[in-house]
Design an enzyme around this catalytic site. Structure first.
Site, PDB file in Angstrom:
ATOM      1  N   GLY A   8       0.907  -1.076   0.002  1.00  0.00           N
ATOM      2  CA  GLY A   8       0.334  -0.126   0.187  1.00  0.00           C
ATOM      3  C   GLY A   8       0.995   1.340  -0.147  1.00  0.00           C
ATOM      4  N   GLY A  10       0.342   4.227  -0.453  1.00  0.00           N
ATOM      5  CA  GLY A  10      -0.820   5.846  -0.417  1.00  0.00           C
ATOM      6  C   GLY A  10      -0.088   6.618   1.239  1.00  0.00           C
ATOM      7  N   VAL A  12      -0.233   6.514   4.143  1.00  0.00           N
ATOM      8  CA  VAL A  12       0.840   6.421   5.198  1.00  0.00           C
ATOM      9  C   VAL A  12       2.242   5.270   5.076  1.00  0.00           C
ATOM     10  CG1 VAL A  12       0.229   4.996   7.576  1.00  0.00           C
ATOM     11  CG2 VAL A  12      -1.998   6.082   6.954  1.00  0.00           C
ATOM     12  N   GLY A  13       1.509   5.067   3.993  1.00  0.00           N
ATOM     13  CA  GLY A  13       2.630   3.682   3.849  1.00  0.00           C
ATOM     14  C   GLY A  13       3.970   4.805   2.892  1.00  0.00           C
ATOM     15  N   ASP A  32       1.917  -1.424  -4.351  1.00  0.00           N
ATOM     16  CA  ASP A  32       0.458  -1.034  -4.730  1.00  0.00           C
ATOM     17  C   ASP A  32      -0.259  -2.058  -5.569  1.00  0.00           C
ATOM     18  OD1 ASP A  32      -0.854   1.084  -3.799  1.00  0.00           O
ATOM     19  OD2 ASP A  32      -1.698   0.884  -5.000  1.00  0.00           O
ATOM     20  N   ARG A  81     -12.019   4.898   5.603  1.00  0.00           N
ATOM     21  CA  ARG A  81     -14.113   4.905   5.131  1.00  0.00           C
ATOM     22  C   ARG A  81     -14.161   6.203   4.785  1.00  0.00           C
ATOM     23  NH1 ARG A  81     -17.031   3.891  10.965  1.00  0.00           N
ATOM     24  NH2 ARG A  81     -18.868   4.892  10.329  1.00  0.00           N
ATOM     25  N   ARG A  87     -19.151   0.830   8.638  1.00  0.00           N
ATOM     26  CA  ARG A  87     -18.264   0.086   9.030  1.00  0.00           C
ATOM     27  C   ARG A  87     -17.994  -1.201   9.020  1.00  0.00           C
ATOM     28  NH1 ARG A  87     -17.813  -2.273  13.359  1.00  0.00           N
ATOM     29  NH2 ARG A  87     -16.134  -2.847  13.716  1.00  0.00           N
ATOM     30  N   ASN A 119      -7.094  -0.506   8.573  1.00  0.00           N
ATOM     31  CA  ASN A 119      -8.474   0.055  10.242  1.00  0.00           C
ATOM     32  C   ASN A 119      -9.088  -0.992   9.321  1.00  0.00           C
ATOM     33  OD1 ASN A 119      -7.206   1.419  11.588  1.00  0.00           O
ATOM     34  ND2 ASN A 119      -7.847   3.161  10.064  1.00  0.00           N
ATOM     35  N   HIS A 174      -8.261   0.230  18.865  1.00  0.00           N
ATOM     36  CA  HIS A 174      -7.680   1.592  18.397  1.00  0.00           C
ATOM     37  C   HIS A 174      -8.312   2.242  18.148  1.00  0.00           C
ATOM     38  CE1 HIS A 174      -5.689   4.027  15.555  1.00  0.00           C
ATOM     39  NE2 HIS A 174      -6.140   3.807  14.692  1.00  0.00           N
TER      40      HIS A 174
HETATM   41  P1  A3D Z   1      -4.126   5.810   1.079  1.00  0.00           P
HETATM   42  O1  A3D Z   1      -4.130   6.406   0.731  1.00  0.00           O
HETATM   43  O2  A3D Z   1      -5.738   5.846   0.358  1.00  0.00           O
HETATM   44  O3  A3D Z   1      -3.661   4.271   0.485  1.00  0.00           O
HETATM   45  C1  A3D Z   1      -3.815   2.619   0.890  1.00  0.00           C
HETATM   46  C2  A3D Z   1      -3.197   2.797  -0.415  1.00  0.00           C
HETATM   47  O4  A3D Z   1      -3.590   1.183  -0.237  1.00  0.00           O
HETATM   48  C3  A3D Z   1      -3.626   2.773  -2.080  1.00  0.00           C
HETATM   49  O5  A3D Z   1      -2.686   3.494  -2.815  1.00  0.00           O
HETATM   50  C4  A3D Z   1      -4.547   1.445  -2.591  1.00  0.00           C
HETATM   51  O6  A3D Z   1      -4.283   1.732  -3.983  1.00  0.00           O
HETATM   52  C5  A3D Z   1      -3.804   0.331  -1.873  1.00  0.00           C
HETATM   53  N1  A3D Z   1      -4.095  -0.925  -2.260  1.00  0.00           N
HETATM   54  C6  A3D Z   1      -6.186  -1.170  -1.651  1.00  0.00           C
HETATM   55  N2  A3D Z   1      -5.502  -1.933  -2.095  1.00  0.00           N
HETATM   56  C7  A3D Z   1      -4.952  -2.589  -2.397  1.00  0.00           C
HETATM   57  C8  A3D Z   1      -4.033  -4.242  -2.478  1.00  0.00           C
HETATM   58  N3  A3D Z   1      -4.634  -5.006  -2.667  1.00  0.00           N
HETATM   59  N4  A3D Z   1      -2.968  -4.306  -2.146  1.00  0.00           N
HETATM   60  C9  A3D Z   1      -2.113  -3.536  -1.942  1.00  0.00           C
HETATM   61  N5  A3D Z   1      -2.476  -1.919  -2.176  1.00  0.00           N
HETATM   62  C10 A3D Z   1      -3.472  -2.127  -1.731  1.00  0.00           C
HETATM   63  O7  A3D Z   1      -4.982   5.682   2.874  1.00  0.00           O
HETATM   64  P2  A3D Z   1      -3.864   5.566   3.840  1.00  0.00           P
HETATM   65  O8  A3D Z   1      -2.759   5.496   3.183  1.00  0.00           O
HETATM   66  O9  A3D Z   1      -4.619   6.872   4.489  1.00  0.00           O
HETATM   67  O10 A3D Z   1      -4.464   4.672   5.105  1.00  0.00           O
HETATM   68  C11 A3D Z   1      -4.144   3.351   4.963  1.00  0.00           C
HETATM   69  C12 A3D Z   1      -4.776   2.723   5.550  1.00  0.00           C
HETATM   70  O11 A3D Z   1      -4.311   2.640   6.754  1.00  0.00           O
HETATM   71  C13 A3D Z   1      -6.560   2.584   5.832  1.00  0.00           C
HETATM   72  O12 A3D Z   1      -6.846   1.736   5.822  1.00  0.00           O
HETATM   73  C14 A3D Z   1      -6.152   3.489   7.106  1.00  0.00           C
HETATM   74  O13 A3D Z   1      -7.854   3.168   7.750  1.00  0.00           O
HETATM   75  C15 A3D Z   1      -5.301   3.362   8.050  1.00  0.00           C
HETATM   76  N6  A3D Z   1      -4.930   3.811   8.908  1.00  0.00           N
HETATM   77  C16 A3D Z   1      -4.683   3.600  10.342  1.00  0.00           C
HETATM   78  C17 A3D Z   1      -3.824   4.010  11.138  1.00  0.00           C
HETATM   79  C18 A3D Z   1      -3.831   3.379  12.716  1.00  0.00           C
HETATM   80  O14 A3D Z   1      -3.430   4.548  13.337  1.00  0.00           O
HETATM   81  C19 A3D Z   1      -3.930   2.056  12.567  1.00  0.00           C
HETATM   82  C20 A3D Z   1      -3.748   5.702  10.722  1.00  0.00           C
HETATM   83  C21 A3D Z   1      -4.560   6.139   9.779  1.00  0.00           C
HETATM   84  C22 A3D Z   1      -4.548   4.967   8.260  1.00  0.00           C
END
Ligand code: A3D
Length: 308
Positions: A8, A10, A12-13, A32, A81, A87, A119, A174
């Site tokens: 991933g 995105g 966070v990654g 990704d 979300r 949810r 999440n 969380h």
């Molecule tokens: P975002 O910037 O949308 O990035 C998510 C990435 O995942 C996108 O680039 C997608 O293309 C990619 N993706 C989707 N499906 C797949 C797959 N099957 N294989 C590989 N890549 C895929 O989101 P984000 O980076 O802001 O957040 C990512 C996740 O972390 C979400 O579920 C958030 O809710 C979660 N998150 C958790 C916390 C915690 O503290 C636990 C904090 C912030 C975000």
């Protein structure tokens, strides 16, 4: 060089990749499903390394073979979300994503430690543990450390002190059911209740619990990522450098704090083996009650996951 893969690419990654590589914790592979995104971000991040004098190599890919032999795999793949999404819709969508991601990791990275960020965190970490078949110490989740970073910040802000002087921790789910451990929070070693009044402490708790939602409402699209990505990278560092530091971590319980078989954020010693030990702290009666409620909420989500 160790190898850290981040699934991933995105917000966070990519943030976790930047810090992991800047700190030279290992070579970083960003993966990704969207073609071009991990490759583009890897190129951009690679150029930044000369500014940090970091030898870490960063590559972007959509091919799981490129993550083979990773020491740590961070899972941030998933949907946030969206408006109108319940949810349980999110649970369904992200559990399908996490299941396929884990299936792709296990054979290629037989020695890896999996750090889950997707999440709903507690239940996705539980799912990754079940699907991976890995020992419990090698599957952990990042959630408590982010909540803790917010609590420490809000205490420091209210007390007008530097954040390093604040010691505090958030455990439990969380989610809105998280448990800020005010009874153990200290400023310069002094209980926070001797420095701040009750009203100020209630405001701090409220800001901590609603910290993520507040950022979502300000950003309009997307959710927090600098502190989440930094928290994930801090946990990668604790593993790679075998730090053996106590970090509130989403980990499997087997009797600790009276819980069994659920993943919940608890203080744990994190080192080269992943979760090396859960630390049992003396917490107040009311915090104990809140923690039990938190665990009940997680159990309900696990039941929901298992009924899918
Ligand atoms: P975002 O910037 O949308 O990035 C998510 C990435 O995942 C996108 O680039 C997608 O293309 C990619 N993706 C989707 N499906 C797949 C797959 N099957 N294989 C590989 N890549 C895929 O989101 P984000 O980076 O802001 O957040 C990512 C996740 O972390 C979400 O579920 C958030 O809710 C979660 N998150 C958790 C916390 C915690 O503290 C636990 C904090 C912030 C975000």
């Amino acid at each position: 060089m160790k190898k850290v893969s981040i699934i991933g690419s995105g917000n966070v990654g990519a943030t976790a990749a930047l810090i992991t590589a800047k700190e030279a914790l290992g070579d970083v592979v960003l993966l990704d499903v969207v073609q071009g995104i991990p490759q583009g971000k890897a190129l951009d991040l690679s150029a930044a390394m000369s500014l940090f004098q970091s030898p870490s190599k960063i590559t972007g890919t959509d091919d799981y073979d490129d993550i083979s032999g990773s020491d740590v795999v961070v899972i941030t793949a998933g949907l946030p979300r969206q408006p109108g999404m319940s949810r349980s819709d999110l649970l369904k969508k992200n559990s399908a994503i996490v299941t396929s991601v884990v299936e792709n990791i296990v054979d290629r990275c037989p020695d890896a430690i999996l750090l889950i960020v997707t999440n709903p965190l507690d239940v996705m970490t539980y799912l990754a543990f079940k699907k991976s078949g890995l020992p419990k110490n090698r599957v952990l989740g990042m959630g408590g450390l982010l909540d803790t970073s917010r609590l420490r910040f809000f205490i420091a802000e209210a007390a007008e002190v530097e954040v390093e002087r604040v010691e505090a921790m958030v455990i439990g789910a969380h989610s809105n059911d998280m448990v800020p451990l005010i009874s153990l929070a200290k400023i310069d070693g002094k209980p926070v209740s001797e420095v701040l009044d009750k009203e100020a402490i209630e405001v701090i708790k409220e800001k901590t619990v609603n910290g993520g939602a507040k950022i979502v409402s300000l950003l309009k699209t997307g959710s927090a990522f600098y502190a989440p990505g930094s928290s994930a990278a801090a946990m990668v560092k604790a593993i790679i450098r075998d730090e053996k530091v106590t970090i509130p971590t989403c980990c499997l319980t087997e009797g600790e704090y009276g819980f069994n078989g659920i993943y919940i954020n608890l203080p744990a010693i994190i080192g080269g083996g992943g979760v090396e030990k859960i630390v049992e702290l003396e917490i107040s009666e009311s915090e104990r009650g809140e923690l039990n409620n938190s665990a009940e909420a997680i159990k309900t989500s696990i039941d929901e996951l298992e009924s899918l």
